[in-house]
Scaffold this active site. Structure first.
Site, mmCIF file in Angstrom:
data_model
loop_
_atom_site.group_PDB
_atom_site.id
_atom_site.type_symbol
_atom_site.label_atom_id
_atom_site.label_comp_id
_atom_site.label_asym_id
_atom_site.label_seq_id
_atom_site.Cartn_x
_atom_site.Cartn_y
_atom_site.Cartn_z
ATOM 1 N N LYS A 11 0.845 -1.214 0.000
ATOM 2 C CA LYS A 11 0.000 0.000 0.000
ATOM 3 C C LYS A 11 0.869 1.249 0.000
ATOM 4 O O LYS A 11 2.038 1.207 0.397
ATOM 5 C CB LYS A 11 -0.953 0.038 1.207
ATOM 6 C CG LYS A 11 -0.281 0.145 2.591
ATOM 7 C CD LYS A 11 -0.029 1.576 3.065
ATOM 8 C CE LYS A 11 0.749 1.616 4.362
ATOM 9 N NZ LYS A 11 1.687 2.663 4.578
ATOM 10 N N PRO A 99 9.744 -4.062 -0.954
ATOM 11 C CA PRO A 99 10.883 -3.680 -0.119
ATOM 12 C C PRO A 99 10.488 -3.645 1.372
ATOM 13 O O PRO A 99 9.366 -3.268 1.700
ATOM 14 C CB PRO A 99 11.236 -2.270 -0.605
ATOM 15 C CG PRO A 99 10.651 -2.159 -1.967
ATOM 16 C CD PRO A 99 9.442 -3.049 -1.994
ATOM 17 N N VAL A 100 11.429 -4.066 2.236
ATOM 18 C CA VAL A 100 11.129 -4.102 3.672
ATOM 19 C C VAL A 100 11.426 -2.749 4.331
ATOM 20 O O VAL A 100 12.240 -1.977 3.826
ATOM 21 C CB VAL A 100 11.882 -5.242 4.409
ATOM 22 C CG1 VAL A 100 11.510 -6.600 3.834
ATOM 23 C CG2 VAL A 100 13.381 -5.039 4.357
ATOM 24 N N ALA A 102 9.843 0.017 4.427
ATOM 25 C CA ALA A 102 9.802 1.012 3.355
ATOM 26 C C ALA A 102 8.589 1.939 3.434
ATOM 27 O O ALA A 102 8.437 2.829 2.611
ATOM 28 C CB ALA A 102 9.789 0.293 2.010
ATOM 29 N N GLY A 103 7.682 1.702 4.403
ATOM 30 C CA GLY A 103 6.446 2.498 4.464
ATOM 31 C C GLY A 103 5.402 1.982 3.491
ATOM 32 O O GLY A 103 4.460 2.691 3.129
ATOM 33 N N ALA A 105 3.836 -1.173 3.984
ATOM 34 C CA ALA A 105 3.061 -2.207 4.688
ATOM 35 C C ALA A 105 3.398 -3.617 4.215
ATOM 36 O O ALA A 105 2.535 -4.494 4.223
ATOM 37 C CB ALA A 105 1.551 -1.952 4.574
ATOM 38 N N GLY A 106 4.647 -3.845 3.826
ATOM 39 C CA GLY A 106 5.064 -5.161 3.330
ATOM 40 C C GLY A 106 4.805 -6.270 4.348
ATOM 41 O O GLY A 106 4.202 -7.294 4.019
ATOM 42 N N ASP A 141 -1.951 -1.467 10.410
ATOM 43 C CA ASP A 141 -2.212 -1.433 8.957
ATOM 44 C C ASP A 141 -2.802 -2.744 8.433
ATOM 45 O O ASP A 141 -3.212 -2.816 7.268
ATOM 46 C CB ASP A 141 -0.896 -1.198 8.181
ATOM 47 C CG ASP A 141 -0.405 0.237 8.280
ATOM 48 O OD1 ASP A 141 -1.182 1.099 8.739
ATOM 49 O OD2 ASP A 141 0.747 0.483 7.900
HETATM 50 O O1 C5P Z 1 0.668 -1.028 14.671
HETATM 51 P P1 C5P Z 1 2.077 -1.148 14.193
HETATM 52 O O2 C5P Z 1 2.858 -2.168 14.968
HETATM 53 O O3 C5P Z 1 2.196 -1.361 12.724
HETATM 54 O O4 C5P Z 1 2.744 0.252 14.472
HETATM 55 C C1 C5P Z 1 4.147 0.430 14.408
HETATM 56 C C2 C5P Z 1 4.532 1.632 15.260
HETATM 57 O O5 C5P Z 1 4.027 2.831 14.664
HETATM 58 C C3 C5P Z 1 3.961 1.617 16.664
HETATM 59 O O6 C5P Z 1 4.813 0.938 17.532
HETATM 60 C C4 C5P Z 1 3.882 3.098 16.977
HETATM 61 O O7 C5P Z 1 5.146 3.545 17.382
HETATM 62 C C5 C5P Z 1 3.579 3.744 15.643
HETATM 63 N N1 C5P Z 1 2.139 4.006 15.429
HETATM 64 C C6 C5P Z 1 1.530 5.034 16.134
HETATM 65 N N2 C5P Z 1 0.201 5.268 15.943
HETATM 66 C C7 C5P Z 1 -0.513 4.544 15.057
HETATM 67 C C8 C5P Z 1 0.093 3.504 14.325
HETATM 68 C C9 C5P Z 1 1.436 3.271 14.532
HETATM 69 O O8 C5P Z 1 2.168 5.728 16.931
HETATM 70 N N3 C5P Z 1 -1.802 4.809 14.890
#
Ligand code: C5P
Length: 313
Positions: A11, A99-100, A102-103, A105-106, A141
């Site tokens: 994504k 790509p890992v 990478a922003g 959502a891999g 995500d």
């Molecule tokens: O949920 P996920 O593990 O993918 O999120 C990774 C990191 O991104 C979290 O540990 C948090 O630091 C940050 N995050 C956040 N607020 C969100 C989603 C992610 O601060 N709504």
């Protein structure tokens, strides 16, 4: 059926606004998530040995218990112990193309594929909503990645409102192989610099989250106006990632020289995409970028915005 092969798309974020803090330590967000054609392949096979076994063809992916793929499988074992006992363990093979770190959502989309695959393997018949609820237990995500397409995502990112997305829109995606950005770092740094501007009272928080539904970018998406969408794209995390990673800024500046609709960093970066109104244009921009930045470290992809998430092949 004893095995399934699934496609797990990446994504990008067309919009990412950080609204405030949450009691659970996460952030309240208002995002527009968009699936793209770049995808991993996942094979899921019953193994009769009461074990979750995971392998991956990329050295960059850790195959230990910290991996989201493993955590998704483990969640299914915990939630459905009788099915685990009946159907046995699961062998998971990941063919990595996204790509890992990478922003894109891999890892999240791979985890979403594991939930969908085990649901099929164990004949659970879970609804999309039930799969999304399970997904939210392991990552913000992952619920979006189940159904994919185009969606407004609020709360932690798990409250989804699907949109009818743009047709025939392409992106060029650029990512330096050696550059990875930690998502927790990006959010933590944002909080340390910008928490003064966070909305704190509950009513204003939900008003801000709701505002995105009637916002200009959503209107532009529903009117199929890709150039207007590109004008309204936004990502708050650029404010912390671009100053720290000049190469990401350089990618945006390079893209901006060409005849694209707009450019933006995806998620917490460091991948940057350029929105284009045709495949030919996207291929042309990719060639220009390759000539401008001949580094082997730079990966470039042309792919399309798509209207689906996990697919069973
Ligand atoms: O949920 P996920 O593990 O993918 O999120 C990774 C990191 O991104 C979290 O540990 C948090 O630091 C940050 N995050 C956040 N607020 C969100 C989603 C992610 O601060 N709504």
């Amino acid at each position: 059926m004893r095995s399934y092969t699934l496609t797990a798309p990446a994504k990008i974020n067309l919009y990412l606004e950080i609204i405030g803090d949450r009691p659970d330590g996460y952030h309240e967000l208002a995002m527009i998530m968009q699936s793209i054609g770049l995808a991993d392949q996942i094979e899921i096979e019953a193994n009769d040995v009461q074990l979750i076994r995971f392998r991956c063809d990329s050295k960059e992916v850790p195959v230990d218990r910290s991996n989201l793929v493993y955590r998704a499988a483990d969640l299914m074992v915990q939630e459905f112990p009788d099915s685990f006992a009946t159907y046995g363990g699961v062998d998971i093979t990941l063919h990595k193309h996204i790509p890992v770190a990478a922003g894109l959502a891999g890892g999240s989309t791979d985890a979403a594929a594991v939930l969908v695959g085990i649901d099929l393997l164990w004949k659970l018949g879970l609804t999309k909503l039930e799969l999304e609820e399970l997904a939210a237990k392991i990552g913000s995500d992952i619920p979006f990645c189940i159904g994919g397409g185009t969606a407004i995502a609020t709360g932690r990112g798990e409250i989804l409102s699907p949109l009818l997305g743009l047709h025939n829109t392409y992106i060029v995606l650029a990512k330096y192989r050696s550059l990875e950005v930690s998502t927790p770092w990006a959010y933590k740094t944002y909080r340390s610099l910008y928490s003064d501007s966070y909305v704190t009272d509950k009513e204003s928080l939900s008003a801000r989250a709701n505002a995105v539904h009637s916002g200009e970018i959503v209107k532009a998406i529903s009117h199929q106006n890709a150039s207007e969408v590109a004008q309204k794209m936004h990502n708050d995390l650029e404010k912390v990632v671009l100053p720290e990673y000049p190469q990401v800024l350089q990618l945006k500046e390079s893209f901006a020289k060409y005849d694209i609709l707009g450019t933006m960093m995806s998620g917490s970066g460091p991948s940057v995409f350029a929105l284009c109104d045709s495949k030919d244009k996207a291929e042309e921009v990719k060639l220009h970028m390759r000539n401008e930045i001949p580094s082997d470290d730079l990966e470039l992809f042309v792919t399309q915005l798509i209207n689906y998430g996990i697919q069973v092949r």
